[in-house]
Scaffold this motif. Structure first.
Motif, PDB file in Angstrom:
ATOM      1  N   HIS A 353       0.865  -1.184   0.000  1.00  0.00           N
ATOM      2  CA  HIS A 353       0.000   0.000   0.000  1.00  0.00           C
ATOM      3  C   HIS A 353       0.900   1.231   0.000  1.00  0.00           C
ATOM      4  O   HIS A 353       1.342   1.701   1.043  1.00  0.00           O
ATOM      5  CB  HIS A 353      -0.925  -0.025   1.232  1.00  0.00           C
ATOM      6  N   PHE A 435     -10.205   5.795   3.562  1.00  0.00           N
ATOM      7  CA  PHE A 435      -9.910   4.741   2.586  1.00  0.00           C
ATOM      8  C   PHE A 435     -11.155   4.470   1.765  1.00  0.00           C
ATOM      9  O   PHE A 435     -12.255   4.462   2.303  1.00  0.00           O
ATOM     10  CB  PHE A 435      -9.540   3.430   3.277  1.00  0.00           C
ATOM     11  N   ASP A 438     -12.789  -0.544  -1.084  1.00  0.00           N
ATOM     12  CA  ASP A 438     -11.890  -1.575  -1.635  1.00  0.00           C
ATOM     13  C   ASP A 438     -10.553  -1.572  -0.921  1.00  0.00           C
ATOM     14  O   ASP A 438     -10.004  -2.616  -0.570  1.00  0.00           O
ATOM     15  CB  ASP A 438     -11.640  -1.299  -3.115  1.00  0.00           C
ATOM     16  N   THR A 439     -10.023  -0.377  -0.725  1.00  0.00           N
ATOM     17  CA  THR A 439      -8.706  -0.245  -0.118  1.00  0.00           C
ATOM     18  C   THR A 439      -8.747  -0.744   1.322  1.00  0.00           C
ATOM     19  O   THR A 439      -7.836  -1.447   1.783  1.00  0.00           O
ATOM     20  CB  THR A 439      -8.264   1.233  -0.145  1.00  0.00           C
TER      21      THR A 439
END
Lengths: 459, 332
Positions: A353, A435, A438-439
Motif C-alpha cells: 500500500h 480509505f 476496496d482499499t
C-alpha cells in the motif's frame, strides 16, 4: 446321533422347495457335509448337505416333489435299518439343519420320538419357523406375536414381528388355520429355521405356549425406534453476520431480501442497505443492475438522517492465528537480526500500500513511528522522527484481556490487534473518507493474511 | 497456412505424425488396423506402419487395455483405442486402479505414458449402451488427464500433446463430429493441457461448453446476440487439468454462467465446474450458475426421445435470457 432332514428355507419368501434329485439313496452311509439332495427355489438350485454322519433312512419325499419348507423329508440314523416311523406328511417340522448342533436339548417341536403323552406334546399342524431375513443372519429377535393361541389365522395375516440387525419385519402365518402352538416368547432371540409356531387346520383342542429356550429371559421390550420428536420447532440459529457487513438485511417483510452475491458485495463496498430496495417495493431478487436505484434510495434515505458521522465510519474485523506472527518474530530476531516487533508489524501492514509511508505503532503504552520503504523489505523499516505524521496507526493490544474494540474513527486509520489466545482479532477503524471501501478491505485482509503466515510476505 | 479438415482426419494426422516422430508410439484396439475403426478414423495407418505398430486385438477390452498399461510401463507409448466410450466400464480396473495409480504407488518409478482414445455423444441412434458420455467417470480419478476436443483443430493439437504426455490421458471424441470440418494449420502445433480457449467474447454471460457442446453454446450465443445479449463462449479443452483461471476471469466479468456438457447432469462435469465458479467467483455472481447435461435417463433408442435428452442451443439460449433478465430461477 440320529436327526431329521428337513426342507430348508433358502429364500426370504420361499414356502416350498422342489426336490430336484437325491444324491444319496435310502440306506446309504453319509458323512457330515455330504450332499444329500438338490433343491430348486425361484432363484436357484442348491445342494443341501448332511448335518451329521449316519445312514439316510425314512425318506418321505421323492425327486420331483414340492415340499413345504420345514417339513421333515428323511432321517439320518445310526444304522441303515433304523427306520423310525417317518413323520406324518404335514407333520411338525424339525430343527433347521444349520442350527441342529447348537440348539441343545430344546430342539423344537419336531423331535423324532413318538409323540409323547403329556403337556409337552405338540399339536399337529404346519410349522412356522423363524425366517432368515438377512444374508448372514443366524437368529431373529421375536418382537411380538400378533395372534394368541387358539386364534384363527389366514395365510396372509401377520403372525409375528421379528427384528434383525437391519430392520423389523412382519411375518405372515403362511397357512390358513388356527394358532395351535406358540413356541417362543416375545423378546426371545431364536435361531433361524427353528419352529416357533404351529398352525393347525382345525381349531385345536388344546394349545401349547412355551419359551424357545431355557436361557434367561431376554430383554423383552423391543427397542423404541421412534423417539418422540421434539415438539417445539427448533429455533433458527442466529445467522452469523460477517463482522465487516454494514448491511441491514432485514427487509420490509422482516425476511432477508433476495439479492445476488454480486449486488451484496457491491452494496457492502458502498455501505448501502439492501432493505431499502425491499421497503421501496422493488421486485426481488435484486441484481447488480439495481445498484443505481439502491444508491438513489440510499441518498434519499440519508438526507434527513441525523447521524452522518456514524454512516461515514468504517469498521472491519478480521481474524488471524496468533502463532504465525509470534513464530516469525522469533525467527526474525534470531536469524535475520530484526529484533523490533513493532517495525515488523509496520512493515507487514504497509507493504503493498504505497500510500502508507509512515506507520505509528503503539505497544505497551508507547508509540513509535516508522518509515516504511516501498520495497517491502522488512529490514528496511526504519524508525522515524517523533513528529512524523503517521498514515496509519497500529495499536498492539496482544496479551491484553480485550477481545475486540470499537473506538470510532480517529484522525488516522487505526489497526488494532487484540486477543490473548490462539486467535488474533484485527480491527480496522477509520473515517469513510480515509480509505475507499476496496482499499480498506484489501488493507485488512492483506495484513491479517500476513500475520497468519508472514513468510508469504517474503515471497 | 491452414486448411479445412475433418475431425477424423485431424486425429489420423496427429497419430501418424507422432508415430513417425517416435518409434515407441503404437496403436492397439479392436478394428484399428484393416477396418480403421468403425468411424474410419485410423484408415491408412496400418498401410504405413504395418501390423507391428497398428495391432488388431480380439474383443477383449480389459485384456488389451491391460496390455497397453504394461507396455507403457516398459517404455513404449501406446495409443489404445476403445471403440465406444461406453466400454470404459469394462476397463475400469486397468485404467483407474492400474494406469492412474502406478506412478504414485511406485514412488515415481513406473509411469504410464498411455493414451486411451474413445468417444462420447448421443443422437446417433445407437441406444443406451453405445451413446453415453462418461467423461465425469474418469475425470473423477486422480492420475488421469482428460481431454475433450471440440473441433478438428483441438482434436489434432490435443492428441499430439496427449501422446507426448508421460501420464495416462483419456481423450473423448464426439462420435457425431468426425466429419465436421474446421481450419487446421498445415504446420505442426500442439495444444497444451489446462488452457481453455475463448471461442467467442462477450460481456453478459459466460457459456462454458465441452466437446460438441461448444457448438451448442456458440449457436446459443448467436441467437442471443440478435437480442442484444452478449455471450462469451469458453471451451475448457481439458477437464483435467482444468483452466480455472480463464473460467473465473470470464465469470468475474460477466457475473453469470451456464455450464454445458453432454454427460448426465447428476454428479457430473457441469456440477464440478459450477462448484468451482461458486467457490472462486461467488461475490461476482449476479445469478446462480446453471448446468446443462444429458437428461438423467438411459439414452433412448427412439430418435424422437433421444433428441429430447441432450442440451440444445434453444434451451441454453432460453436459460441465458432468464438469467440475464434477472428473473427468479428457483423458488425463494
Amino acid at each position: 446321533m440320529p436327526h431329521e432332514v428337513i426342507m430348508p428355507a433358502l429364500g426370504m419368501a420361499q414356502d416350498t422347495g422342489h426336490i430336484v434329485a437325491w444324491r444319496k439313496a435310502p440306506g446309504d452311509k453319509v458323512a457330515e457335509g455330504d450332499i444329500l439332495f438338490e433343491v430348486e427355489t425361484d432363484k436357484a438350485t442348491m445342494e443341501v448337505e448332511a448335518q451329521g454322519a449316519g445312514f439316510l433312512t425314512s425318506v418321505t419325499a421323492e425327486a420331483g416333489a414340492d415340499v413345504p419348507v420345514g417339513e421333515v423329508i428323511a432321517r439320518i440314523a445310526d444304522s441303515p435299518d433304523d427306520t423310525a416311523p417317518p413323520p406324518t406328511a404335514n407333520g411338525a417340522a424339525g430343527t433347521a439343519p444349520d442350527t441342529a448342533q447348537d440348539t441343545g436339548q430344546n430342539t423344537g417341536p419336531g423331535a423324532a420320538e413318538p409323540p409323547a403323552v403329556g403337556a409337552d406334546a405338540l399339536p399337529e399342524g404346519a410349522a412356522v419357523i423363524m425366517p432368515t431375513l438377512g444374508m448372514s443372519q443366524d437368529s431373529g429377535l421375536l418382537v411380538a406375536w400378533h395372534k394368541a393361541p387358539g386364534d384363527a389365522v389366514g395365510a396372509d395375516d401377520v403372525l409375528f414381528e421379528v427384528e434383525t440387525d437391519k430392520s423389523v419385519a412382519e411375518v405372515a402365518a403362511g397357512h390358513d388355520g388356527y394358532v395351535a402352538a406358540l413356541l417362543a416368547e416375545a423378546g426371545e432371540d431364536v435361531p433361524t429355521g427353528r419352529t416357533i409356531a404351529i398352525i393347525s387346520a382345525e381349531a385345536p383342542e388344546r394349545t401349547v405356549t412355551r419359551r424357545a429356550a431355557d436361557a434367561p429371559e431376554a430383554a423383552a421390550a423391543p427397542k423404541d425406534d421412534a423417539p418422540a420428536v421434539a415438539t417445539a420447532a427448533p429455533q433458527p440459529p442466529d445467522r452469523p453476520i460477517a463482522k465487516t457487513e454494514p448491511v441491514d438485511e432485514t427487509g420490509a417483510s422482516g425476511a432477508r431480501p433476495l439479492a445476488s452475491p454480486k449486488l451484496r458485495r457491491l452494496a457492502l463496498q458502498e455501505g448501502l442497505d439492501l432493505s431499502l430496495l425491499a421497503r421501496a417495493g422493488h421486485p426481488q431478487p435484486f441484481h447488480a443492475r439495481d445498484l443505481d436505484r439502491l444508491r438513489a434510495l440510499s441518498r434519499a434515505d440519508a438526507a434527513p438522517a441525523a447521524a452522518p458521522a456514524a454512516a461515514s465510519a468504517r469498521r472491519l474485523t478480521a481474524e488471524a492465528e496468533a502463532q504465525g506472527f509470534a513464530a516469525f518474530a522469533r525467527w526474525a530476531s534470531e536469524v535475520a537480526g530484526v529484533g523490533d516487533e513493532a517495525a515488523l508489524l509496520a512493515g507487514l501492514a504497509a507493504a503493498g500500500h504505497d500510500d502508507l509511508r509512515c506507520v505509528a505503532v503503539t505497544r505497551f503504552g508507547r508509540t513509535r513511528r516508522y518509515a516504511v520503504p516501498q520495497t517491502r523489505a522488512l529490514s528496511g523499516v526504519t524508525e522515524a522522527a517523533d513528529d512524523a505524521v503517521p498514515d496509519l496507526t497500529i495499536r498492539d493490544l496482544r496479551g491484553a484481556r480485550l477481545a475486540a474494540v470499537e473506538m470510532g474513527p480517529e484522525a488516522t486509520p487505526v489497526l488494532t490487534l487484540a486477543g490473548h489466545g490462539a486467535t488474533l482479532a484485527v480491527t480496522l477503524e477509520c473515517a469513510a473518507g480515509a480509505f475507499e471501501a476496496d482499499t480498506a478491505l484489501a488493507l485488512l485482509t492483506d495484513f491479517a493474511g500476513r500475520l497468519d503466515d508472514p513468510l508469504r510476505h517474503l515471497l | 497456412m491452414s486448411r479445412e479438415t475433418t475431425l477424423s482426419k485431424a486425429v489420423n494426422e496427429a497419430i501418424a505424425e507422432e508415430m513417425r516422430r517416435d518409434p515407441t508410439v503404437f496403436l492397439l484396439g479392436e478394428d484399428v488396423a484393416e477396418a480403421g475403426t468403425p468411424f474410419k478414423v485410423l484408415s491408412g495407418l496400418v498401410e504405413e506402419f504395418g501390423t507391428g505398430r497398428v495391432i488388431d486385438t480380439p474383443i477383449s477390452e480389459p485384456g488389451f487395455v491391460g496390455i497397453a498399461v504394461g507396455a507403457a510401463m516398459t517404455g513404449t507409448r501406446p495409443i489404445v483405442d476403445l471403440m465406444f466410450g461406453d466400454f470404459l466400464y469394462l476397463v475400469m480396473d486397468q485404467l483407474c486402479n492400474q494406469a492412474a495409480k502406478s506412478y504414485y504407488m511406485s514412488g515415481g518409478k513406473l509411469n504410464v505414458p498411455m493414451v486411451l482414445r474413445t468417444n462420447m455423444g448421443a443422437t446417433r441412434r445407437s441406444a443406451a449402451q453405445h451413446s453415453q458420455s462418461l467423461q465425469a467417470l474418469v475425470a473423477h480419478i486422480p492420475g488421469l488427464k482428460v481431454a475433450m476436443p471440440s473441433s478438428a483443430y483441438e482434436a489434432k493439437g490435443l492428441m499430439k500433446t496427449a501422446i507426448r504426455d508421460d501420464n495416462p490421458v483419456v481423450i473423448f471424441e464426439d462420435k457425431l463430429m468426425y466429419q465436421d470440418k474446421a481450419p487446421v494449420p498445415e504446420e505442426e502445433y500442439l495444444i497444451p493441457f489446462g488452457e481453455a480457449a475463448i471461442k467467442r467474447e462477450g460481456g453478459d454471460i459466460t457459456l462454458i461448453g465441452t466437446s460438441s457442446m461448444v457448438q451448442v453454446a456458440l449457436k446459443a450465443a448467436e441467437a442471443l446476440s440478435a437480442e442484444g445479449i452478449s455471450a462469451e463462449v469458453i471451451d475448457p479443452r481439458t477437464l483435467v487439468p482444468l483452466d480455472e483461471e480463464t473460467l473465473v476471469r470470464s465469470v468475474k466479468k460477466t457475473s453469470r454462467a451456464i455450464v454445458i456438457d453432454e454427460g448426465h447432469r447428476n454428479y457430473g462435469v457441469t456440477g464440478e465446474i459450477a462448484a468451482r465458479l461458486n467457490e472462486r467467483a461467488f461475490y461476482h455472481l449476479d445469478a446462480p450458475v446453471l448446468r446443462f447435461g444429458a437428461m438423467d435417463v438411459p439414452v433412448p433408442f427412439s430418435p424422437a426421445l433421444e433428441d429430447l435428452t441432450v442440451p440444445t442451443p434453444e434451451a441454453v439460449a432460453q436459460a441465458a435470457r432468464t438469467l440475464c433478465r434477472g428473473e427468479l430461477i428457483h423458488a425463494a
